[in-house]
Structure formats: structure tokens, C-alpha cells
Enzyme design. Sequence first.
Site, mmCIF file in Angstrom:
data_model
loop_
_atom_site.group_PDB
_atom_site.id
_atom_site.type_symbol
_atom_site.label_atom_id
_atom_site.label_comp_id
_atom_site.label_asym_id
_atom_site.label_seq_id
_atom_site.Cartn_x
_atom_site.Cartn_y
_atom_site.Cartn_z
ATOM 1 N N GLY A 168 -25.270 -23.563 -30.504
ATOM 2 C CA GLY A 168 -26.422 -22.861 -31.066
ATOM 3 C C GLY A 168 -27.333 -22.353 -29.972
ATOM 4 O O GLY A 168 -27.288 -22.829 -28.830
ATOM 5 N N PHE A 172 -35.881 -21.137 -26.646
ATOM 6 C CA PHE A 172 -36.110 -21.669 -25.306
ATOM 7 C C PHE A 172 -34.848 -22.186 -24.624
ATOM 8 O O PHE A 172 -34.916 -22.686 -23.499
ATOM 9 C CB PHE A 172 -37.147 -22.797 -25.368
ATOM 10 C CG PHE A 172 -38.474 -22.346 -25.900
ATOM 11 C CD1 PHE A 172 -39.335 -21.608 -25.109
ATOM 12 C CD2 PHE A 172 -38.849 -22.628 -27.203
ATOM 13 C CE1 PHE A 172 -40.553 -21.182 -25.598
ATOM 14 C CE2 PHE A 172 -40.064 -22.208 -27.704
ATOM 15 C CZ PHE A 172 -40.927 -21.476 -26.899
ATOM 16 N N GLY A 173 -33.700 -22.079 -25.289
ATOM 17 C CA GLY A 173 -32.484 -22.554 -24.658
ATOM 18 C C GLY A 173 -31.311 -22.522 -25.612
ATOM 19 O O GLY A 173 -31.374 -21.952 -26.700
ATOM 20 N N VAL A 175 -27.563 -24.894 -26.894
ATOM 21 C CA VAL A 175 -26.873 -26.181 -26.919
ATOM 22 C C VAL A 175 -25.382 -25.930 -26.786
ATOM 23 O O VAL A 175 -24.815 -25.109 -27.522
ATOM 24 C CB VAL A 175 -27.169 -26.964 -28.210
ATOM 25 C CG1 VAL A 175 -26.412 -28.285 -28.212
ATOM 26 C CG2 VAL A 175 -28.667 -27.219 -28.336
ATOM 27 N N LYS A 190 -28.204 -29.607 -23.871
ATOM 28 C CA LYS A 190 -29.267 -28.669 -24.217
ATOM 29 C C LYS A 190 -29.753 -28.042 -22.919
ATOM 30 O O LYS A 190 -30.420 -28.695 -22.107
ATOM 31 C CB LYS A 190 -30.408 -29.377 -24.943
ATOM 32 C CG LYS A 190 -31.484 -28.418 -25.435
ATOM 33 C CD LYS A 190 -32.496 -29.109 -26.335
ATOM 34 C CE LYS A 190 -33.502 -28.120 -26.894
ATOM 35 N NZ LYS A 190 -34.476 -28.766 -27.816
ATOM 36 N N ASP A 289 -41.675 -28.746 -36.629
ATOM 37 C CA ASP A 289 -40.612 -27.722 -36.638
ATOM 38 C C ASP A 289 -39.447 -28.160 -37.513
ATOM 39 O O ASP A 289 -38.294 -28.116 -37.086
ATOM 40 C CB ASP A 289 -40.146 -27.450 -35.203
ATOM 41 C CG ASP A 289 -39.287 -26.202 -35.133
ATOM 42 O OD1 ASP A 289 -39.455 -25.308 -35.968
ATOM 43 O OD2 ASP A 289 -38.436 -26.123 -34.221
#
Length: 295
Positions: A168, A172-173, A175, A190, A289
Amino acid sequence: MSGRQKLSAPSSPGMRFSSTQLSAARSLQAELEYAQMLVEQESADIYSAEIASFNSDIIPPVSRPYAVLRAKSAAVVSSETSSGVGTVTPATDGIRAMCRYRQALTPYELKEIVMYTDVYFVGRKAVKTNEKALAEDSNHGFDDGEDFYKFTAHDHIDYRYEMLKVLGTGAFGQVIKAFDHKENRHVALKIMKNTDKSIRLCLQESRMMQLLVKLDVHKEANMTALLRSFKFRNHMIMVMDVCAMDLYTLLCKRKDRNSGFSMPVVRKFALGLLRTLRFMERQDIIHCDLKVKCD
């Protein structure tokens, strides 16, 4: 590391090197000294002390690599199974690995690998980027235009993890599912974007995960374990257990997407979520979140 170390021929009982290998090792003396200088400079980095403190709490110091530098390339997602090609058995130090796998390493990696005391995987099967043809502003060609670390199937991360599949991508990054050639298990990496903001967020998340795991004495809060955090080629990386598919993916894989789940299944999901939220509420922590799709 303090001072400059003279490069000497590696030696151990039962292992011998040819004159060509020894000559190649000695020819890297200047590059090794340069890499040592980089490590000394990195020790002054504002994040280094915090990263070291995370790792000292998560895993024993004896099992951590000696030093970590940064970089990477691009390719297409292929098999989720480790190729096994490029596995260093038994694990060795960077100088020996450089001599043994010189033909499989890029010029950047030849300078980088000598800083490691533990090398488990070099990614010989991966189609690596020729960083010489790429601009410096793309992190030696290892980042894309949005500062994400480029994925290359079966290449290494930190000379230990083999990249297998992108699970995914978020703001911000991303996985990545990977195989840990030290522990012989699958893990989730991650990998944060190469930006100051992403680094700060990673440090905050690492602190929070450490705190929650320590507070969850009875292991009843459904917390994802943080196995390790480190910096590699200018990207902060957190190593975690691989979880099953998220709820959104599970919904999409159903033949009849309009039918939904049965009440017993919904009850099971809800119970797990509420158990975690209750645990966090007792610690005065608010989750900001929540969503069915986990990036």
C-alpha cells in the site's frame, strides 16, 4: 567511530582470499575512509540519537548492523516468494561480501556495503538502477519524483530484507512486504518519504508504538509489533509484523459486494476495534485516523 582505521586483509580460520580479492579490498581504502567520515558526520544528525534509542529498546544491540547508509531503484512487482538468489550464507561482514559479490553490486553499493558488519542479502536477482546516469537530486536515482523510495522486486533493504510486493501507499510513505534473511520470516517494511516532515512523523509514530506495546502488558489490545526502526538511504523505515488483508480489500474481494458481511463477522471486527480503542482511551490517547482501508 573515532579516528581512521587501516584496512587490513580479512582473515578467519577456514577462509582464504585470492590475491585479486585482497587487491580489490585494499583498493577501497580511500573509499572506506570516506565512508567512515560520513558515519562520523551522521553521528551529529539530529535524528541519529533518537533512532539509536528506539533500536536499543526494541532489539538487543548485538543483533543490530554496525552502521547504516542510504539509496535504491525501480522495477515491477513480481513474486511474493523470496528468490533466495543473493542470500549470504552464512552472514558475513561488508568487506568479505564486497569481495564475494562484487559483480552483483553497483558502484554505489561497493562503497556502501563496506560499512556493514552483518550482510545477509545483496539482491543479485534484482534489476538494479545504474545510478551513475541519474541526477543527484533524485537521491542517486533511488527516489521517484515524489520522494518515495522506488520499489525493485528482489532487491535488498539494509542488506538484510528482500523486497517482494508493495502492500500500500499513503501520503507519507509506502508499505512493502519483505523477507527477513536474518530471521527467516516475512515482515512489513513501512518506508517513509525522503522528507524532513516524514522523518519527524516516523519518529513520533515509533515513540507511540513503543509506548503502546510497553503498556499492553497482557497483549490484548491487537497492537502491531514494531520490530525495529532504522534509516536507510535517507529514508526512515519501520519493521513490523505482516498482517492479514485490511477490511477494505476483504470487501472488494467478495463476489457480491452489495451483500455485506454477516452480523457475526461484523460483530467480530467491531469487538476487536473497540477493544483497541478502549485500551487507548485508558492511556489518554486519541486515534485521529480511523478508516476501513489501511495504507
